[in-house]
Write a protein that holds these residues in place. Sequence first.
Motif, PDB file in Angstrom:
ATOM      1  N   GLU A   1       0.800  -1.226   0.000  1.00  0.00           N
ATOM      2  CA  GLU A   1       0.000   0.000   0.000  1.00  0.00           C
ATOM      3  C   GLU A   1       0.828   1.269   0.000  1.00  0.00           C
ATOM      4  OE1 GLU A   1      -2.749  -0.127   3.198  1.00  0.00           O
ATOM      5  OE2 GLU A   1      -3.948  -1.738   2.334  1.00  0.00           O
ATOM      6  N   GLU A   2       2.014   1.224   0.596  1.00  0.00           N
ATOM      7  CA  GLU A   2       2.764   2.454   0.786  1.00  0.00           C
ATOM      8  C   GLU A   2       3.797   2.668  -0.307  1.00  0.00           C
ATOM      9  OE1 GLU A   2       4.347   2.887   4.661  1.00  0.00           O
ATOM     10  OE2 GLU A   2       2.477   2.408   5.673  1.00  0.00           O
ATOM     11  N   LEU A   3       3.884   3.896  -0.767  1.00  0.00           N
ATOM     12  CA  LEU A   3       4.870   4.317  -1.759  1.00  0.00           C
ATOM     13  C   LEU A   3       4.872   3.425  -3.001  1.00  0.00           C
ATOM     14  CD1 LEU A   3       7.886   5.468   0.435  1.00  0.00           C
ATOM     15  CD2 LEU A   3       6.070   6.839  -0.591  1.00  0.00           C
ATOM     16  N   VAL A   4       3.674   3.150  -3.481  1.00  0.00           N
ATOM     17  CA  VAL A   4       3.523   2.421  -4.744  1.00  0.00           C
ATOM     18  C   VAL A   4       3.218   3.439  -5.840  1.00  0.00           C
ATOM     19  CG1 VAL A   4       2.124   0.778  -6.044  1.00  0.00           C
ATOM     20  CG2 VAL A   4       2.722   0.305  -3.669  1.00  0.00           C
ATOM     21  N   ALA A   5       4.010   3.410  -6.883  1.00  0.00           N
ATOM     22  CA  ALA A   5       3.758   4.278  -8.036  1.00  0.00           C
ATOM     23  C   ALA A   5       2.957   3.510  -9.072  1.00  0.00           C
ATOM     24  CB  ALA A   5       5.069   4.758  -8.643  1.00  0.00           C
TER      25      ALA A   5
ATOM     26  N   ILE B   1       2.043   8.453  -7.120  1.00  0.00           N
ATOM     27  CA  ILE B   1       2.039   7.812  -5.803  1.00  0.00           C
ATOM     28  C   ILE B   1       0.917   8.458  -5.004  1.00  0.00           C
ATOM     29  CG2 ILE B   1       3.329   7.318  -3.688  1.00  0.00           C
ATOM     30  CD1 ILE B   1       5.916   7.678  -5.274  1.00  0.00           C
ATOM     31  N   LEU B   2      -0.116   7.696  -4.703  1.00  0.00           N
ATOM     32  CA  LEU B   2      -1.250   8.229  -3.963  1.00  0.00           C
ATOM     33  C   LEU B   2      -0.934   8.318  -2.468  1.00  0.00           C
ATOM     34  CD1 LEU B   2      -4.183   6.297  -5.692  1.00  0.00           C
ATOM     35  CD2 LEU B   2      -3.539   8.695  -6.029  1.00  0.00           C
ATOM     36  N   ASP B   3      -1.632   9.203  -1.801  1.00  0.00           N
ATOM     37  CA  ASP B   3      -1.491   9.386  -0.358  1.00  0.00           C
ATOM     38  C   ASP B   3      -2.654   8.672   0.332  1.00  0.00           C
ATOM     39  OD1 ASP B   3      -1.296  10.209   2.248  1.00  0.00           O
ATOM     40  OD2 ASP B   3      -1.091  12.344   1.791  1.00  0.00           O
ATOM     41  N   PRO B   4      -2.393   7.579   1.085  1.00  0.00           N
ATOM     42  CA  PRO B   4      -3.492   6.853   1.743  1.00  0.00           C
ATOM     43  C   PRO B   4      -4.298   7.736   2.695  1.00  0.00           C
ATOM     44  CG  PRO B   4      -1.439   5.604   1.849  1.00  0.00           C
ATOM     45  CD  PRO B   4      -1.080   6.965   1.343  1.00  0.00           C
TER      46      PRO B   4
ATOM     47  N   LYS C   1      -3.715  16.081  -4.324  1.00  0.00           N
ATOM     48  CA  LYS C   1      -3.690  15.168  -3.178  1.00  0.00           C
ATOM     49  C   LYS C   1      -2.595  14.106  -3.226  1.00  0.00           C
ATOM     50  CE  LYS C   1      -8.604  15.423  -1.909  1.00  0.00           C
ATOM     51  NZ  LYS C   1      -9.852  14.626  -1.771  1.00  0.00           N
ATOM     52  N   ALA C   2      -2.072  13.791  -4.388  1.00  0.00           N
ATOM     53  CA  ALA C   2      -1.073  12.712  -4.484  1.00  0.00           C
ATOM     54  C   ALA C   2       0.206  13.082  -3.726  1.00  0.00           C
ATOM     55  CB  ALA C   2      -0.758  12.424  -5.946  1.00  0.00           C
ATOM     56  N   LEU C   3       0.864  12.064  -3.205  1.00  0.00           N
ATOM     57  CA  LEU C   3       2.167  12.286  -2.577  1.00  0.00           C
ATOM     58  C   LEU C   3       3.175  12.783  -3.604  1.00  0.00           C
ATOM     59  CD1 LEU C   3       2.662   9.214  -0.205  1.00  0.00           C
ATOM     60  CD2 LEU C   3       2.463  11.612   0.469  1.00  0.00           C
ATOM     61  N   ALA C   4       3.100  12.223  -4.805  1.00  0.00           N
ATOM     62  CA  ALA C   4       3.994  12.637  -5.889  1.00  0.00           C
ATOM     63  C   ALA C   4       3.360  12.247  -7.212  1.00  0.00           C
ATOM     64  CB  ALA C   4       5.361  11.977  -5.744  1.00  0.00           C
TER      65      ALA C   4
ATOM     66  N   ARG D   1      10.919   7.851 -17.737  1.00  0.00           N
ATOM     67  CA  ARG D   1      11.027   9.278 -17.413  1.00  0.00           C
ATOM     68  C   ARG D   1      10.007   9.688 -16.359  1.00  0.00           C
ATOM     69  NH1 ARG D   1      11.643  11.064 -23.777  1.00  0.00           N
ATOM     70  NH2 ARG D   1      13.929  10.927 -23.874  1.00  0.00           N
ATOM     71  N   ALA D   2       8.796   9.138 -16.439  1.00  0.00           N
ATOM     72  CA  ALA D   2       7.754   9.488 -15.470  1.00  0.00           C
ATOM     73  C   ALA D   2       8.142   9.025 -14.064  1.00  0.00           C
ATOM     74  CB  ALA D   2       6.423   8.884 -15.892  1.00  0.00           C
ATOM     75  N   VAL D   3       8.620   7.790 -13.955  1.00  0.00           N
ATOM     76  CA  VAL D   3       9.003   7.265 -12.634  1.00  0.00           C
ATOM     77  C   VAL D   3      10.207   8.024 -12.079  1.00  0.00           C
ATOM     78  CG1 VAL D   3       9.823   5.234 -11.371  1.00  0.00           C
ATOM     79  CG2 VAL D   3       8.024   4.988 -13.100  1.00  0.00           C
ATOM     80  N   GLU D   4      11.189   8.257 -12.935  1.00  0.00           N
ATOM     81  CA  GLU D   4      12.391   8.960 -12.473  1.00  0.00           C
ATOM     82  C   GLU D   4      12.113  10.428 -12.152  1.00  0.00           C
ATOM     83  OE1 GLU D   4      15.360   8.253 -15.453  1.00  0.00           O
ATOM     84  OE2 GLU D   4      15.686   6.173 -14.807  1.00  0.00           O
ATOM     85  N   GLY D   5      11.016  10.963 -12.679  1.00  0.00           N
ATOM     86  CA  GLY D   5      10.669  12.352 -12.414  1.00  0.00           C
ATOM     87  C   GLY D   5       9.878  12.565 -11.130  1.00  0.00           C
ATOM     88  N   LEU D   6       9.518  11.478 -10.455  1.00  0.00           N
ATOM     89  CA  LEU D   6       8.775  11.610  -9.202  1.00  0.00           C
ATOM     90  C   LEU D   6       9.637  12.261  -8.129  1.00  0.00           C
ATOM     91  CD1 LEU D   6       7.068   8.095  -9.115  1.00  0.00           C
ATOM     92  CD2 LEU D   6       5.877  10.290  -9.345  1.00  0.00           C
ATOM     93  N   SER D   7       9.028  13.110  -7.308  1.00  0.00           N
ATOM     94  CA  SER D   7       9.766  13.776  -6.235  1.00  0.00           C
ATOM     95  C   SER D   7       9.983  12.862  -5.036  1.00  0.00           C
ATOM     96  CB  SER D   7       9.013  15.036  -5.788  1.00  0.00           C
ATOM     97  OG  SER D   7       7.701  14.697  -5.349  1.00  0.00           O
ATOM     98  N   VAL D   8       9.255  11.746  -5.004  1.00  0.00           N
ATOM     99  CA  VAL D   8       9.408  10.726  -3.966  1.00  0.00           C
ATOM    100  C   VAL D   8       9.766   9.416  -4.665  1.00  0.00           C
ATOM    101  CG1 VAL D   8       8.223   9.427  -2.157  1.00  0.00           C
ATOM    102  CG2 VAL D   8       7.708  11.860  -2.486  1.00  0.00           C
ATOM    103  N   THR D   9      10.759   8.716  -4.159  1.00  0.00           N
ATOM    104  CA  THR D   9      11.151   7.444  -4.778  1.00  0.00           C
ATOM    105  C   THR D   9      10.221   6.336  -4.309  1.00  0.00           C
ATOM    106  OG1 THR D   9      13.463   8.117  -4.846  1.00  0.00           O
ATOM    107  CG2 THR D   9      13.013   5.767  -5.079  1.00  0.00           C
ATOM    108  N   PRO D  10       9.517   5.682  -5.226  1.00  0.00           N
ATOM    109  CA  PRO D  10       8.600   4.610  -4.808  1.00  0.00           C
ATOM    110  C   PRO D  10       9.348   3.346  -4.408  1.00  0.00           C
ATOM    111  CG  PRO D  10       8.668   4.743  -7.198  1.00  0.00           C
ATOM    112  CD  PRO D  10       9.507   5.883  -6.687  1.00  0.00           C
ATOM    113  N   LYS D  11       8.700   2.538  -3.588  1.00  0.00           N
ATOM    114  CA  LYS D  11       9.264   1.228  -3.245  1.00  0.00           C
ATOM    115  C   LYS D  11       8.930   0.198  -4.315  1.00  0.00           C
ATOM    116  CE  LYS D  11       9.161   1.955   1.757  1.00  0.00           C
ATOM    117  NZ  LYS D  11       8.542   1.537   3.052  1.00  0.00           N
TER     118      LYS D  11
END
Length: 200
Positions: free
Chosen positions: A11-15, A35-38, A66-69, A95-105
């Motif tokens: 659930e956490e930090l999933v892109a 990455i959604l914010d639960p 509302k999204a975390l990133a 590019r989309a994943v690498e452009g996130l401000s938070v690194t997903p797990k």
Amino acid sequence: MQLGLDFSLVEELVAGVDEVGRGPLCGPVVTAAVILDPARPILGLNDSKKLSEARRDALFDEIREKALAWCIARAEVEEIDQLNILHATMLAMQRAVEGLSVTPKLALIDGNRCPKLKVPSAPVVKGDSQVPAIAAASILAKVSRDREMAELDAIYPGYGIAGHKGYPTAVHLEALRRLGPTLIHRRSFGPVRALIEGVF
């Protein structure tokens, strides 16, 4: 790196990652990662194709708020022609994943294959109707690309781009025959290539 796992348990930090624009004869392929914010749920997330334009527009703003990133990325027409549409799509997703401000797990990718990423990833067939983060990504990508195609319609009038978004409709094919390809047409795609070679 790809993982075989039950993504519903994570659930956490999933892109969530999705694309729009693989099939059109013109314009970029656009991708998004979200990455959604639960703690800040967004109601009504679904595959962007199943939502009205007004609902997509409303969700577009809510997701970005509302999204975390989130990150919207793309591959240009020149890259599509050089690499082919599959590899250009994978590049845009990367590019989309690498452009996130938070690194997903974990990155969950809509479809049956994953781009090369620095984080674990897993493909999810029909993920845009199963995984909320992928649905959110599909909405960001579609609204962003649709708006861009409306702008390109004003630059390249006569093709009906705002209506068909570049897809090979009868209107688009007829305009291609009558007006010829523009700078935003994908020269590696069959109907455009055939026109250039004089057999369309």
